[in-house]
Design an enzyme around this catalytic site. Sequence first.
Site, mmCIF file in Angstrom:
data_model
loop_
_atom_site.group_PDB
_atom_site.id
_atom_site.type_symbol
_atom_site.label_atom_id
_atom_site.label_comp_id
_atom_site.label_asym_id
_atom_site.label_seq_id
_atom_site.Cartn_x
_atom_site.Cartn_y
_atom_site.Cartn_z
ATOM 1 N N GLY A 88 0.875 -1.197 0.000
ATOM 2 C CA GLY A 88 -0.067 0.094 0.045
ATOM 3 C C GLY A 88 0.764 1.036 -0.113
ATOM 4 C CB CYS A 89 0.137 4.666 -1.257
ATOM 5 S SG CYS A 89 -1.308 4.941 -0.763
#
Lengths: 343, 343, 343, 343
Positions: C149-150
């Site tokens: 995930g970012c």
Amino acid sequence: MVRVAVTGASGLVGEYLLRLLVGHPEVEVTYLSSHSSAGRPVSDVLPPLEGQLAIDFLEPTPGEIAGAADVAILAHKSSESLELAPQLLDAGLKIIDIGGEFRLKDPGLYRQWYGQEHTQPELLAEAVYGLPELYREQIRSARLVANPGCYPTSVLLPLVPLLKAGLIDPAGIRVSSASGLTGAGRTSGKLFIDVNEDMRAYAVAGHRHRPEMEQELAAATGQDIRLTFVPHLIPVNRGILSTVFAQPKGDTDPATLRRALTEAYTEEHYVRVRHSGTDVRLANVVGTNYCDIAVECQTGSGGVLVFSALDNMLKGACSQAVQNMNLLFDLDESAGIGGLGAC
Amino acid sequence: MVRVAVTGASGLVGEYLLRLLVGHPEVEVTYLSSHSSAGRPVSDVLPPLEGQLAIDFLEPTPGEIAGAADVAILAHKSSESLELAPQLLDAGLKIIDIGGEFRLKDPGLYRQWYGQEHTQPELLAEAVYGLPELYREQIRSARLVANPGCYPTSVLLPLVPLLKAGLIDPAGIRVSSASGLTGAGRTSGKLFIDVNEDMRAYAVAGHRHRPEMEQELAAATGQDIRLTFVPHLIPVNRGILSTVFAQPKGDTDPATLRRALTEAYTEEHYVRVRHSGTDVRLANVVGTNYCDIAVECQTGSGGVLVFSALDNMLKGACSQAVQNMNLLFDLDESAGIGGLGAC
Amino acid sequence: MVRVAVTGASGLVGEYLLRLLVGHPEVEVTYLSSHSSAGRPVSDVLPPLEGQLAIDFLEPTPGEIAGAADVAILAHKSSESLELAPQLLDAGLKIIDIGGEFRLKDPGLYRQWYGQEHTQPELLAEAVYGLPELYREQIRSARLVANPGCYPTSVLLPLVPLLKAGLIDPAGIRVSSASGLTGAGRTSGKLFIDVNEDMRAYAVAGHRHRPEMEQELAAATGQDIRLTFVPHLIPVNRGILSTVFAQPKGDTDPATLRRALTEAYTEEHYVRVRHSGTDVRLANVVGTNYCDIAVECQTGSGGVLVFSALDNMLKGACSQAVQNMNLLFDLDESAGIGGLGAC
Amino acid sequence: MVRVAVTGASGLVGEYLLRLLVGHPEVEVTYLSSHSSAGRPVSDVLPPLEGQLAIDFLEPTPGEIAGAADVAILAHKSSESLELAPQLLDAGLKIIDIGGEFRLKDPGLYRQWYGQEHTQPELLAEAVYGLPELYREQIRSARLVANPGCYPTSVLLPLVPLLKAGLIDPAGIRVSSASGLTGAGRTSGKLFIDVNEDMRAYAVAGHRHRPEMEQELAAATGQDIRLTFVPHLIPVNRGILSTVFAQPKGDTDPATLRRALTEAYTEEHYVRVRHSGTDVRLANVVGTNYCDIAVECQTGSGGVLVFSALDNMLKGACSQAVQNMNLLFDLDESAGIGGLGAC
């Protein structure tokens, strides 16, 4: 206190209109309707109004509106105004339509640009175009005011005096306008990621505000005038900037052009003639009812350049509607509009 | 490997140019100069280049440049190129000037628009205007390339084919352009709070890119052409959108107009003819070397509308300079420019 | 040439991924699927790709994908990866899942945060968490990579070395992050007028990236670590900035903290340790695969502050996926990612 | 009518203050001073005020100010207030200082954070901290009001009731705030291209608003409280959002926390307790005098989250100054502040 109903009030126009009306010293908002938000309190639908207005949205019922209000401001995206207006007028209310239903005097043009028949041609004939700087006296005694479009307001205010004074050629006028995203409204669904850091033209084949401009330029000058008009979207919330290209008529000089504007608006509070085109900026008008205008000549090209800026949600829609309401009820024309407001 | 020197490299143009050059597979940046940043490492002055380029800015010395590089790209805001160019050419380097010093062929026009005498009129005569789509063969064999202005690139690419095909009237062309703030550069000092949520015109009396456009339109068509040109500032970092108003010549129809563009650019990789004016958007070109163009007719007004979009820092300046450098050294024309890059 | 299929490719992630892949020198995009855009050419759905990639979107068919590609990059918003992954793996493809389906090792956590049962627990066990700086060797030999995930990428890169070195207290870590609107994607429907000139927190009660961070912090340190994590939306297109509050463990001084970061990443190209927290800015990383980090101590408060910035669409998603693909196929790890790209 | 002088009035704070004062029904602006703009008309220096206020800026002269005004609002960036205040007080005027000169009660802290000796320690002792929700009665009878800082206003309003009710731990409070660019002012010189599409922290080592918060938290609770405070810059014109991390004290539940806020502010017009942290947004407060606050607990982490939003130019500076002026002169507390103003 003037009792005000707003119908179709749950959109952006409704929000900005209510923000003005709750601060208006001689007005009470007594009725709000919205199909989509019926039954919900205002602060739920329009959070900035929390603590300002404690009534609920209702399904619109002409009888109830008539009992509750002296004036109805119609803020519909759709053509619902065509049904509401005659019933409310019959009940004795005054009406300001912020939508476009009563602007184009020619039902044929309405059909062409709005895609349907106009069912109230008599009211169309009766409606007064609500640009106070051009039609103040007619507005005072009107029953039905057609609040102007945002682009037409920006274009008519500088062009009418120049055309009436015979200083620019009525042929070959080109208008390049740019608008912030509130002009598109919530229903247009423009995502941040699709417009931020972007600019583009739209409605290139033709925008319904062009016949509205042409109608009012013809009415003001007695001449048939055709424009080319290209609107653009720019990544700001509010504001319209119009840049108009025209040809001078005869030996017009910049000072004469500018004088035509200053003389036309010397008594007008909400039109400011700026010295230079670069002073005509969104930053100077957003949050206000002002329309700033200027005229210049470009060295070498022989062209006349006309600039205009206003806040599309205020002078281009909501505060102009309040200005019209003040005229209808003989209130101070600037009541509830403020100077520069809370900034 | 082609050895590249960049002078005047500590500004915005320098930064974008270096970001391209460090990724160019056949190039090595061997020399950087900047008066204001001499003695400092690149990553200090231009933080995005941290980890990419480990050399220091120097005070520019023609002799050292000549020893270190095969080509010098001049990225000065000032007219310093007038002094550097002859010395570097004498030393055998090729030169690409991203500034405006070698664009206007007429020294009188240079004096008028740049406010000083041109001290190198012979070089002015020799310089090739670096728009590859118009002058590719001349660029290949040039010593000195005058990289075009950002607005002229956006206006010339769509207008030249339409004028050459005789489809639009060379008289009465009006150009309304809008540029992001990188176009103004760091020295313009435009504060965020003075341009965010704002739009305005500037250089209304006349912008030096207008004579540049007029010169190249005349060169391409053999006709004397006068434009009206109004640039605007919009609150985005990068991108130029030009909307051009013209009159059709004869019974031009939209399909014919469009065909003139598609035929002119069928072999060109970096000019994309879009079907509709609304597809010509900053969002589709920012971060790329593309110039997107389209032509349309507005119903009822009789006018021809031409649209153009490009990234002012790339096709309008730095990647066009790299494209020219690739031509000068017989490299793949798209080397180091990428397709859509790292987005 | 590695043949790449991208499924679920018509969204934002697909667009950015394709912009990278078309410039990758050792890759060919051979297959694209999208339910919503099946049958349409890429350039129609994703206009920036005009002239870059001339294939059509198809309905996803595992058999066809297997015939066309060596690796499939899954870019679905939905949990469709759970069905596609086993079939594609059986057919011998390698897989990189940019969605979140294979990140949380504990099926119970997956159920809690993704709202459904995980149907492929064996693949969950097999999947390698695709953060190259932590798992490079495992990625090289993986069949299935779960692209991180970012937010977790931004938080793990600076925190893991500080925790492993025992310099900060694993208890009481608070993370305040802000993301641009591409992080929300097109399906979130965030209108310009609802986010421009605005900032707000979201997912305050809990965001699914928090258990992902906690899992990987535990894996790296062997300790059970609980975070408080508040993400915010800011009006920019791209970028994540994370500001982390922690307590020092023992007599930690700023130089020791900083050294732990520089030593951890001395060999890493895409993690840059900045000297000061104020150098950790979106502007320095957007458009790149870099994650910039810094650590500081606030005078008087005794607190340790950790800063991190990356481009959520690149290091936070697409270029990290390409980095993982390069590892899977033993290519140059930076192939197709560029340095600073076309800016 | 209260006669108002504004000194140091040519900056951003002056502009916003004057926009409010020209619309205030019981106030007349009689005197404006500015060293840099002395001799120039207001509309020249602050174009949005064109047509609103027709006086010139003067060099400040205490004697003239005293003759012209009942109250002086000091809007200096510098410490000039230290010289003006005693002279104006001696002449019988009341004073509101929007700068920071009279906020820190401890001259040692003033020296530490403002970098110079405080020359008026007696006035420092006399000055009342102008946060009406905490000090309304003292303000009514004050001679000298120290208008609070923008960040402290946002942090004190939600934290004071929670701390006084003993619901959160006074230790370990972390504040992450973000401000628009008007907070930095014109003198900070932040260029559009350096902050647009960017976010970063600043003053990481320590910001002078932290001791101001600590002083007032101590005054309100009788406890010594140390904060960690990190401000950030975000690309919006106006607004501050503060996200505060705290630990609950005992078995605090969300309803109890929320009740502490609603009870504290049930009589306060300008503090709105929102139900959820995601309702605390710049968009709901910019252009108003409201501070919106909320408190939540994050599932699983055990942490208390406090959110606060206000307009840094209004409740964080100018409209709070008007609110204080209204109290000083026994006017309606909301006079000239409006509800939501002209939007």
